[in-house]
Each structure stands twice: as C-alpha cells, then as structure tokens.
Design a protein around this motif. Structure first.
Motif, mmCIF file in Angstrom:
data_model
loop_
_atom_site.group_PDB
_atom_site.id
_atom_site.type_symbol
_atom_site.label_atom_id
_atom_site.label_comp_id
_atom_site.label_asym_id
_atom_site.label_seq_id
_atom_site.Cartn_x
_atom_site.Cartn_y
_atom_site.Cartn_z
ATOM 1 N N GLY A 43 32.436 33.249 30.465
ATOM 2 C CA GLY A 43 31.951 34.603 30.226
ATOM 3 C C GLY A 43 32.012 35.039 28.778
ATOM 4 N N ALA A 44 32.728 34.319 27.927
ATOM 5 C CA ALA A 44 32.845 34.707 26.525
ATOM 6 C C ALA A 44 31.881 33.883 25.685
ATOM 7 N N ALA A 45 31.198 34.525 24.741
ATOM 8 C CA ALA A 45 30.289 33.820 23.852
ATOM 9 C C ALA A 45 31.078 33.015 22.837
ATOM 10 N N THR A 46 30.564 31.846 22.509
ATOM 11 C CA THR A 46 31.175 30.991 21.500
ATOM 12 C C THR A 46 30.115 30.618 20.483
ATOM 13 N N THR A 47 30.455 30.687 19.212
ATOM 14 C CA THR A 47 29.529 30.331 18.150
ATOM 15 C C THR A 47 29.223 28.844 18.195
ATOM 16 N N GLY A 48 27.936 28.512 18.046
ATOM 17 C CA GLY A 48 27.536 27.117 17.996
ATOM 18 C C GLY A 48 26.037 26.961 18.076
ATOM 19 N N ARG A 49 25.604 25.703 17.977
ATOM 20 C CA ARG A 49 24.181 25.369 18.044
ATOM 21 C C ARG A 49 23.948 24.401 19.192
ATOM 22 N N THR A 50 22.841 24.574 19.886
ATOM 23 C CA THR A 50 22.485 23.692 20.983
ATOM 24 C C THR A 50 21.072 23.168 20.733
ATOM 25 N N PRO A 51 20.925 21.845 20.559
ATOM 26 C CA PRO A 51 19.582 21.289 20.357
ATOM 27 C C PRO A 51 18.685 21.614 21.552
ATOM 28 N N GLN A 52 17.397 21.909 21.262
ATOM 29 C CA GLN A 52 16.434 22.243 22.304
ATOM 30 C C GLN A 52 15.306 21.224 22.378
ATOM 31 N N PHE A 53 14.806 20.826 21.199
ATOM 32 C CA PHE A 53 13.628 19.965 21.159
ATOM 33 C C PHE A 53 13.490 19.414 19.751
ATOM 34 N N GLU A 54 12.989 18.179 19.640
ATOM 35 C CA GLU A 54 12.716 17.607 18.330
ATOM 36 C C GLU A 54 11.592 16.596 18.450
ATOM 37 N N ASN A 55 10.688 16.615 17.463
ATOM 38 C CA ASN A 55 9.662 15.594 17.349
ATOM 39 C C ASN A 55 9.449 15.325 15.867
ATOM 40 N N GLU A 56 8.339 14.672 15.513
ATOM 41 C CA GLU A 56 8.119 14.323 14.110
ATOM 42 C C GLU A 56 7.780 15.537 13.232
ATOM 43 N N TYR A 57 7.459 16.683 13.839
ATOM 44 C CA TYR A 57 7.039 17.865 13.089
ATOM 45 C C TYR A 57 8.080 18.965 12.987
ATOM 46 N N VAL A 58 8.884 19.138 14.043
ATOM 47 C CA VAL A 58 9.846 20.240 14.084
ATOM 48 C C VAL A 58 11.171 19.802 14.708
ATOM 49 N N GLN A 59 12.183 20.576 14.395
ATOM 50 C CA GLN A 59 13.476 20.465 15.066
ATOM 51 C C GLN A 59 13.800 21.878 15.557
ATOM 52 N N VAL A 60 14.152 22.000 16.839
ATOM 53 C CA VAL A 60 14.382 23.303 17.444
ATOM 54 C C VAL A 60 15.784 23.341 18.024
ATOM 55 N N TRP A 61 16.513 24.433 17.743
ATOM 56 C CA TRP A 61 17.830 24.616 18.333
ATOM 57 C C TRP A 61 18.078 26.091 18.604
ATOM 58 N N LYS A 62 19.007 26.339 19.494
ATOM 59 C CA LYS A 62 19.449 27.705 19.788
ATOM 60 C C LYS A 62 20.779 27.893 19.092
ATOM 61 N N SER A 63 20.902 28.979 18.344
ATOM 62 C CA SER A 63 22.168 29.334 17.698
ATOM 63 C C SER A 63 22.716 30.594 18.340
ATOM 64 N N VAL A 64 23.997 30.563 18.653
ATOM 65 C CA VAL A 64 24.724 31.740 19.117
ATOM 66 C C VAL A 64 25.794 31.999 18.074
ATOM 67 N N ILE A 65 25.821 33.227 17.552
ATOM 68 C CA ILE A 65 26.841 33.608 16.580
ATOM 69 C C ILE A 65 27.628 34.747 17.203
ATOM 70 N N ALA A 66 28.816 34.399 17.685
ATOM 71 C CA ALA A 66 29.668 35.372 18.364
ATOM 72 C C ALA A 66 30.370 36.250 17.329
ATOM 73 N N PRO A 67 30.778 37.446 17.717
ATOM 74 C CA PRO A 67 31.510 38.319 16.789
ATOM 75 C C PRO A 67 32.752 37.615 16.250
ATOM 76 N N ASN A 68 32.937 37.711 14.947
ATOM 77 C CA ASN A 68 34.109 37.186 14.256
ATOM 78 C C ASN A 68 34.317 35.685 14.426
ATOM 79 N N GLN A 69 33.233 34.951 14.725
ATOM 80 C CA GLN A 69 33.267 33.482 14.793
ATOM 81 C C GLN A 69 32.150 32.965 13.884
#
Length: 148
Positions: A43-69
């Motif tokens: 239930g608590a948010a944690t700061t980090g990145r999660t890869p979503q998709f990558e090919n020869e043109y783009v790299q996609v990730w989701k970033s969550v930036i939690a308070p004070n992290q």
C-alpha cells in the motif's frame, strides 16, 4: 530549454543539503534501470523505475517518485516525452547544486531535451503524494550512445 518549467531557487543552504543527501543515499546509474524497493510495504509507494517497453527507437519506463524518497542521480543522453499519470511537483537537483522545480499535471504530456553533457541530477518529491510518470526516451538522437 532543458526542462518544462523553472521556478525561483531555494533559500541559501538548502541546495547543498539536498545535494549531500542525494550523493550519500542514492547511487549513480542509468535512467532505464529498474530498482527494487528496499523494504516492500503493502500500500505504500516506493521510488523507482519499472521498464515498460524497448525497441531500436525508444526506451519506455514508468517512474514513481514517492514523497521524501529521491530518485537516484542520473542523466538523460537523449530527448524524451513525459506523460504524467499522477502529477505533482518535483525538485530537480543537479550534481553542481543547481535546483529548479518541474510541475507535471495529471494526464498531460511534456517534452524534455537531452541533458547537458556530463551533468547528473536527482529528482526529489517534497509533496505528500507520489508522482507517477511514463518516460518515452528516444534513442540515438541526442548525440550520445543509446544507453539509458
């Protein structure tokens, strides 16, 4: 223009304190690296990145930036689009101690150019709610290697 919005700087003494905290608590790494939470907490948010998709043109990730992290010190060698899933304001602190705020509105998209050569930055969420964004980083257009 390097970032979407720039606001007035912080009071004297704040920037060195934030840079010291970032330098002491977060490793330098690439932007696309996924980070595992140090201590999972349901239930608590944690700061980090999660890869979503990558090919020869783009790299996609989701970033969550939690308070004070803070998001680890990193750089972007290529330009990118940011899509705010859950908006908020992030304080961006460079390794040189410069600071500015970027505000993302939920549901809006933004364009950011590649970072200046050799410059690192960390993102700090001083708000009370997590900020969540999807990052779509182009490959091979910033004059640097295709690495995150």
């Amino acid at each position: 223009m390097m970032h979407a919005r720039i606001f007035p700087s912080a009071p004297r003494g704040f920037v060195p304190a934030v840079v010291a905290i970032l330098a002491a608590t977060v490793p330098v790494s690439g932007c696309g690296e996924a980070r595992e939470p140090a201590e999972p907490n349901a239930g608590a948010a944690t700061t980090g990145r999660t890869p979503q998709f990558e090919n020869e043109y783009v790299q996609v990730w989701k970033s969550v930036i939690a308070p004070n992290q803070p998001l680890e010190m990193h750089r972007h060698d290529n330009p990118r689009a940011i899509i705010a899933l859950k908006g908020g304001t992030l304080t961006v602190v460079s390794d040189a101690g410069e600071r500015h705020d970027m505000t993302w509105e939920t549901g809006r998209a933004y364009w950011l150019e590649a970072d200046p050569p050799g410059e690192l930055h960390g993102d700090v969420n001083e708000g009370s709610e997590p900020v969540e964004v999807i990052v779509v980083q182009l490959k091979g257009v910033g004059g640097a290697p295709d690495t995150p």
